[in-house]
Design a protein around this motif. Structure first.
Motif, PDB file in Angstrom:
ATOM      1  N   LEU A   1      -7.167   0.979   5.504  1.00 18.25           N
ATOM      2  CA  LEU A   1      -5.567   0.502   6.435  1.00 18.25           C
ATOM      3  C   LEU A   1      -5.306   0.352   7.679  1.00 18.25           C
ATOM      4  O   LEU A   1      -4.203  -0.689   7.783  1.00 18.25           O
ATOM      5  CB  LEU A   1      -4.693   2.478   6.265  1.00 18.25           C
ATOM      6  N   TYR A  32       0.590  -0.849   0.551  1.00 19.19           N
ATOM      7  CA  TYR A  32       0.229   0.339  -0.262  1.00 19.19           C
ATOM      8  C   TYR A  32       0.790   1.461  -0.006  1.00 19.19           C
ATOM      9  O   TYR A  32       2.416   1.563   0.905  1.00 19.19           O
ATOM     10  CB  TYR A  32      -0.798   0.230   1.319  1.00 19.19           C
ATOM     11  N   VAL A  53       2.548  -0.767   4.429  1.00 19.03           N
ATOM     12  CA  VAL A  53       2.430   0.197   3.857  1.00 19.03           C
ATOM     13  C   VAL A  53       3.446   1.021   3.838  1.00 19.03           C
ATOM     14  O   VAL A  53       3.896   1.429   5.086  1.00 19.03           O
ATOM     15  CB  VAL A  53       1.366   0.821   4.971  1.00 19.03           C
ATOM     16  N   THR A 111       0.255  -2.637  -6.528  1.00 15.36           N
ATOM     17  CA  THR A 111       0.215  -2.081  -5.522  1.00 15.36           C
ATOM     18  C   THR A 111      -0.636  -1.169  -5.115  1.00 15.36           C
ATOM     19  O   THR A 111      -1.466  -0.386  -6.324  1.00 15.36           O
ATOM     20  CB  THR A 111       1.836  -0.238  -6.000  1.00 15.36           C
ATOM     21  N   LYS A 112      -1.217  -1.205  -4.116  1.00 16.22           N
ATOM     22  CA  LYS A 112      -2.894  -0.018  -3.838  1.00 16.22           C
ATOM     23  C   LYS A 112      -2.354   1.173  -3.477  1.00 16.22           C
ATOM     24  O   LYS A 112      -1.888   1.229  -2.101  1.00 16.22           O
ATOM     25  CB  LYS A 112      -3.385  -1.271  -3.200  1.00 16.22           C
TER      26      LYS A 112
END
Ligand code: GDP
Ligand code: IMO
Ligand code: MG
Length: 430
Positions: free
Chosen positions: A210, A29, A220, A64-65
């Motif tokens: 998240l 992320y 992240v 990838t987010k």
């Protein structure tokens, strides 16, 4: 580590985009937490160059987010343009790889108009803003009159809040700035309803996503924009931006708790640059400054303005290390120093005849600061293509070691060129 906050340690443009892209190979992320399209983050992969202003630089890595957190101010038109720009380059931005926080504020047409008029009114005292409407949008956010993406979900309340804003801003435009051309409520309403049609599928509760990701130990990366000295609280006020680029804001601007942050990575140029107005103690006005500008290609990514250049400022960097709780450093643009016979590091200032190692962010003292330098020999050989620390010229190693020792922060990465693979990894962060 599962979470890294990546921040600019100086006055922005440290190479955050390039390093975000580099770390996106591992990060699942990538999240922007403040600022807006005042940012300009450059990523170069092979021969392709990407200039991103709003969408996190992780978007270029397939899989990838990316998230735009509640702390970001978003110009919806610019966001759609950026999606189109990426599509032309073969990158498809969809609700699968980009989420937009329900609570992010929208930059409205009047914010951009006011940014320009306020700058004009300041005259010689201008800040040198990017005129993207950033400051006026944050003003409305704090005044509790702003419009957020969640408001696009309810046409009735959107119209009500917009009506109040248009009336208030028209009064300012007419009475304070003598403007003849005023805001047209219907035109803005229709423009934003059209944005809503495109953007509603991207809107989500980024905080929940998240927190779930961090609970599952996903990796992240929080991508800061701007830099520490542009921070509204800790920067060289008033020559700052209107948000908090520093690491402490990453949890606020995304809705995760501070206990979830494992690492703070400060991105730092091997020298120093600044765009816009404001004090800059180590600024160079000589041939060396011109060389850094030319070799470093120091032109603003967002506004195309030349960036002012100077020596690495250890006093400023020690301040940035404290403010951010920096655990690791990345030194970028080491290659830009390749030709120099000697390199200087500012280790203290002299202010009113007194030596100090404390950075004074207040203008009066900072504008009087005379840098005290330590001189190191240059390496005068190319660092391009070098992949390991050991292969670096001895004097380049000494320069990096001196910075590390002076700041008491470990260097995790060194960049020796703008391309994705032009990097030396000293420590794995993910
Ligand atoms: P950001 O705002 O922090 O993402 O930085 P910008 O993209 O605005 O500015 C950094 C510039 O330096 C960009 O043009 C990058 O392509 C370039 N760059 C990044 N790292 C390096 C490096 O190690 N060497 C060189 N020569 N250029 C670099
Ligand atoms: P990135 O993320 C460098 C500067 C502007 C101006 C001041 C206020 O690419 O590092 P604003 O439009 O934010 O109200 O302008 O902040 N500034 C930047 N300088 N890099 C940036 O972003 C910047 N974003 C804003 O030049 O001095
Ligand atoms: Mg930039």
């Amino acid at each position: 580590m599962s979470s890294v906050v990546l921040i600019g340690s100086q006055w922005g443009d440290e190479g955050k985009g390039k390093i975000t892209d580099y770390l996106a190979e591992e990060a699942e992320y990538v999240v922007r937490y403040q600022g807006g399209n005042n940012a300009g983050h450059t990523v170069i992969v092979g021969e392709e160059e990407y200039k991103l202003h709003l969408i996190p630089s992780g978007i270029i890595y397939p899989g990838t987010k990316c998230m735009i957190g509640n702390g970001v101010v978003v110009d919806p038109g610019v966001l759609l343009e950026e999606m189109e720009y990426l599509k032309e380059k073969g990158i498809h931005v969809t609700p699968d790889n980009l989420k937009l926080s329900l609570h992010a504020h929208m930059i409205m047409p009047y914010h951009k108009i006011l940014d320009g008029l306020e700058e004009e009114k300041r005259g010689a005292a201008k800040i040198g803003t990017t005129k993207r409407g950033i400051g006026p949008c944050y003003v409305d956010k704090i005044a509790r009159t702003g419009l957020r993406f969640c408001d696009l979900q309810n046409k009735v309340s959107f119209r009500k809040i917009l009506t109040q804003n248009v009336q208030a801003k028209n009064e300012i435009l007419e009475k304070l700035y003598n403007q003849k051309e005023l805001l047209d409520l219907e035109a803005i309403y229709n423009e934003f309803m059209a944005y809503g049609e495109h953007l509603l599928p991207f809107i989500d509760d980024v905080s929940y996503i998240l927190n779930d990701a961090l609970r599952d130990n996903k990796k992240v990366l929080f991508e800061g924009a701007q830099g520490t000295l542009l921070d509204i609280d800790h920067g060289t006020y008033p020559f700052v931006t209107s948000s908090n680029p520093t690491a402490g804001y990453a949890p606020v601007g995304t809705g995760v708790g501070p206990t979830k942050i494992n690492c703070v990575l400060g991105i730092t140029k091997a020298y120093l640059t600044r765009v816009g107005e404001g004090p800059f103690p180590t600024e160079l006005f000589d041939a060396t400054g011109k060389l850094l500008s030319a070799v470093g290609n120091e032109v603003g990514t967002t506004t195309g303005r030349p960036r002012r250049c100077g020596w690495f400022d250890g006093v400023l960097m020690n301040y940035a290390t404290n403010i951010n709780g920096m655990t690791h450093l990345t030194i970028t643009k080491l290659d830009v120093l390749d030709q120099l016979p000697t390199i200087k590091i500012c280790t203290a200032y002299e202010i009113d005849g007194v030596k100090t190692t404390t950075f004074p962010p207040d203008l009066e003292r900072l504008s009087k600061a005379k840098p005290i330098y330590e001189e190191l020999p240059g390496w005068q050989t190319s660092t391009k293509g070098i992949k390991t620390f050991n292969e670096l010229p001895e004097n380049a190693k000494k320069y990096l070691k001196r910075i590390e020792e002076f700041l008491s922060v470990k260097i995790a990465l060194v960049a020796v060129g703008p391309k994705r693979d032009e990097a030396i990894e000293l420590e794995k962060l993910f």
